[in-house]
Design an enzyme around this catalytic site. Sequence first.
Site, PDB file in Angstrom:
ATOM      1  N   CYS A 177      16.007  15.444  64.912  1.00 41.62           N
ATOM      2  CA  CYS A 177      17.188  14.654  64.618  1.00 41.62           C
ATOM      3  C   CYS A 177      16.895  13.865  63.353  1.00 41.62           C
ATOM      4  CB  CYS A 177      17.508  13.717  65.772  1.00 41.62           C
ATOM      5  SG  CYS A 177      17.993  14.619  67.236  1.00 41.62           S
ATOM      6  N   CYS A 301      30.862   5.956  65.424  1.00 36.66           N
ATOM      7  CA  CYS A 301      31.538   7.117  66.027  1.00 36.66           C
ATOM      8  C   CYS A 301      30.995   8.341  65.296  1.00 36.66           C
ATOM      9  CB  CYS A 301      33.048   6.984  65.887  1.00 36.66           C
ATOM     10  SG  CYS A 301      33.597   6.900  64.179  1.00 36.66           S
TER      11      CYS A 301
END
Lengths: 336, 69
Positions: A177, A301
Amino acid sequence: MRYERQIKLNEVGSSGQARLHKASVLIVGVGGLGCPAAQYLTGAGVGKIGLMDHDKVSITNLHRQVLYTESDIGKPKALVAVNKLRQLNSEVQLIPIEESLNIENAKLWFSQFDLIIDGTDNFETKYLINDACILTGKPWIYASIYKNEGQISVFNYRNGPTYRCLFPSPTRENISCEATGVLGVTPGILGTMQAAEALKVLLDIGNVLSGKLKLINILSGTEQTLTIKAKPGEIELIKVNGIQPVRVNCEIGDKKRIYLDVREEFELPTVVSENVIHIPLGKLEERFEEIPNEQEVLVFCQSGSRSLKAIDLLKENFGFHNLKNVEGGIETIING
Amino acid sequence: MIAEAAGKNEETLEISEGMSVSDLKDQQIKKYQIPDPESVQLAVNQDLESSVELNEGDEVAFLPPFAGG
């Protein structure tokens, strides 16, 4: 005239060109891999190309996503890519899809195209592409990069193996990641090879990389081709039970701070950490009391726009003054 | 990734009689503390197969999943 040089090849000919004109390809992720794939397939005259990406162009993309230019920074990749590619070939029907692939939309989009190209950079979406391809009967061209190494294969092609036959146990590691660093040419080479495999599948020529995994190391200049066998049980499981979501937890850049994730539950990548509170935008009004109102909370978000709405809503209706927006959304968080 | 954990790109190993690929995998995973062993796949002589017995001269490749793009 335009396609003269490829029609000259016996394997293509005018019948092959007509075949390409009737074909359609969906490119999921228009980044390091997806850009070169999109450029060559547009050049080759594939009839319809869908370009799916929810992300915006950033300056750190430009060293490898050379379809984009400095003036595109901050603009949606799907729209910019369509505009550029239209200048390359106006005969191709180019469809911008400003969405991220998820369990809700995958089968619907896949059913509208002949094959899928994987231009994604995370495990969750690769397993999702795999499962949705099994369920819609579409082949897909996989590629992945780690530093100077790349892998490529064609999955779910004529009853051949799938990604789950290669990696049946999804990784549980909190790896990849974090951005690990990459030379721009590496995804450039792999993405171009994906376009080549796509053309071979669409034209039904050559030896498609199905049942094989090609490994390429840019630095050592070596490559290896491994044989993969289909595992019918893995494929059957998806056919019977549908998409099996895979969740790989990402590390959060800064563990000392408090984060509020306002994305829906199905959105990827999943971030599970003690310092992250999950409340989807639509649920904030009923669950606002779960949010601390003294220390600073970073709200995020997918892209950074819903989190702005969330901050406005919490400020105006419930008097929160400790909220800060994460520009660039989830990518900023996991890449630090 | 695995090469980084092991600090080397390749290694020649003595194998014991009747050793299988999965035995070798267990041994090396322990030796180099390779993370997330379940997801790592092994290829014997370029063939991704985990149940066969090893023979002298076999080449075994360790393949971790990765997802960058």
